[in-house]
Write an enzyme that holds these catalytic residues in place. Sequence first.
Site, short mmCIF file in Angstrom:
data_model
loop_
_atom_site.label_atom_id
_atom_site.label_comp_id
_atom_site.label_asym_id
_atom_site.label_seq_id
_atom_site.Cartn_x
_atom_site.Cartn_y
_atom_site.Cartn_z
N ASP A 131 0.48 -1.90 -2.05
CA ASP A 131 0.81 -1.75 -3.46
C ASP A 131 -0.28 -0.96 -4.19
O ASP A 131 -0.01 -0.03 -4.94
CB ASP A 131 1.03 -3.12 -4.13
CG ASP A 131 -0.10 -4.12 -3.86
OD1 ASP A 131 -1.03 -3.81 -3.08
OD2 ASP A 131 -0.04 -5.23 -4.42
N ASP A 176 -7.89 -0.96 -4.42
CA ASP A 176 -8.84 -1.22 -5.49
C ASP A 176 -10.25 -0.98 -4.90
O ASP A 176 -10.69 0.15 -4.77
CB ASP A 176 -8.59 -2.66 -5.95
CG ASP A 176 -9.39 -3.07 -7.15
OD1 ASP A 176 -9.51 -2.28 -8.09
OD2 ASP A 176 -9.90 -4.22 -7.17
N GLY A 216 -10.97 -1.38 -1.86
CA GLY A 216 -10.73 -0.84 -0.52
C GLY A 216 -11.13 -1.80 0.58
O GLY A 216 -10.86 -1.56 1.76
N LEU A 223 -8.28 -3.13 3.21
CA LEU A 223 -7.85 -2.18 4.24
C LEU A 223 -9.00 -1.76 5.15
O LEU A 223 -8.79 -1.47 6.33
CB LEU A 223 -7.19 -0.95 3.60
CG LEU A 223 -5.82 -1.21 3.01
CD1 LEU A 223 -5.30 0.02 2.27
CD2 LEU A 223 -4.82 -1.63 4.09
N ASP A 263 1.13 -8.66 -9.25
CA ASP A 263 1.15 -9.87 -10.06
C ASP A 263 -0.12 -10.07 -10.87
O ASP A 263 -1.19 -9.55 -10.55
CB ASP A 263 1.31 -11.10 -9.16
CG ASP A 263 0.03 -11.41 -8.38
OD1 ASP A 263 -0.46 -10.51 -7.67
OD2 ASP A 263 -0.50 -12.53 -8.51
P1 IMP Z 1 -8.98 -4.33 -2.44
O1 IMP Z 1 -9.34 -4.98 -1.17
O2 IMP Z 1 -10.01 -4.54 -3.52
O3 IMP Z 1 -8.60 -2.88 -2.31
O4 IMP Z 1 -7.77 -5.18 -2.95
C1 IMP Z 1 -6.55 -4.71 -3.17
C2 IMP Z 1 -5.64 -5.88 -3.54
O5 IMP Z 1 -6.07 -6.51 -4.77
C3 IMP Z 1 -4.28 -5.30 -3.83
O6 IMP Z 1 -3.50 -5.23 -2.67
C4 IMP Z 1 -3.74 -6.24 -4.88
O7 IMP Z 1 -3.12 -7.35 -4.26
C5 IMP Z 1 -4.96 -6.71 -5.64
N1 IMP Z 1 -5.16 -5.89 -6.86
C6 IMP Z 1 -6.11 -4.97 -7.09
N2 IMP Z 1 -5.99 -4.41 -8.31
C7 IMP Z 1 -4.91 -5.01 -8.88
C8 IMP Z 1 -4.26 -4.85 -10.17
O8 IMP Z 1 -4.61 -4.05 -11.04
N3 IMP Z 1 -3.19 -5.66 -10.37
C9 IMP Z 1 -2.74 -6.55 -9.44
N4 IMP Z 1 -3.31 -6.72 -8.25
C10 IMP Z 1 -4.39 -5.95 -7.97
MG MG Z 2 -2.19 -10.42 -6.39
MG MG Z 3 -1.77 -5.46 -1.64
MG MG Z 4 -2.72 -8.42 -2.08
#
Ligand code: IMP
Ligand code: MG
Ligand code: MG
Ligand code: MG
Length: 179
Positions: free
Chosen positions: A100, A103, A105, A108, A159
């Site tokens: 989705d 953020d 990263g 992943l 969400d």
């Molecule tokens: P990362 O590991 O920080 O890249 O996390 C990404 C995950 O954090 C995404 O797959 C979302 O589930 C959640 N996330 C990050 N930013 C947002 C946002 O603005 N709204 C809702 N969920 C977010």
């Molecule tokens: Mg979430």
């Molecule tokens: Mg996600």
């Molecule tokens: Mg998630």
Amino acid sequence: MSNKHKISVMISEDKLQEKIAEIGAKISADYEGKEIKLICILKGSIFFCCELAKRITVPVKIDFMQTSSYGSGTTSSGNIVIKKELDESIEGEHVIVVEDIIDSGNTLFRLMPMLEERNPADICICTLLDKPDRREVDIDVKYNGFNIPDEFVVGYGLDYDQMYRNLPFIGVVHLDDEN
Ligand code: IMP
Ligand code: MG
Ligand code: MG
Ligand code: MG
């Protein structure tokens, strides 16, 4: 709409549809003659993954995985737990991980090597949204719908406290207006 928070539209339903059709066409061209396995990362990616799958014209299989990160802080930590494992092997498959939003990263960054160890023919990332300003680690993103500013967004699967996934657009939640 009687939402608990004020939510303003960042990306309209029409814009989302248009962009997803574009990505679907691109993937269909890139994988011509091949079969794809989409890995939908629950829960946030379900709306995007469904819409994208409908726009891909080469054969598509879909499997689901759910991860969660643990640790403290507002961004995801480096550690992830697999809450729901894939049902099938990805060995020898052309895999596209559907997210989705990217953020920090971190999710992943941890997940991709785990999937690569399972010997897919190839594997790449397709995300609907990307917040490049928030990136903490280097991630190779092959398909990206929209770069967005550093704001907390909801809708189209995303969400806030499990709410607002059902909004048909991407919106910004105005948390400071909470009352
Ligand atoms: P990362 O590991 O920080 O890249 O996390 C990404 C995950 O954090 C995404 O797959 C979302 O589930 C959640 N996330 C990050 N930013 C947002 C946002 O603005 N709204 C809702 N969920 C977010
Ligand atoms: Mg979430
Ligand atoms: Mg996600
Ligand atoms: Mg998630």
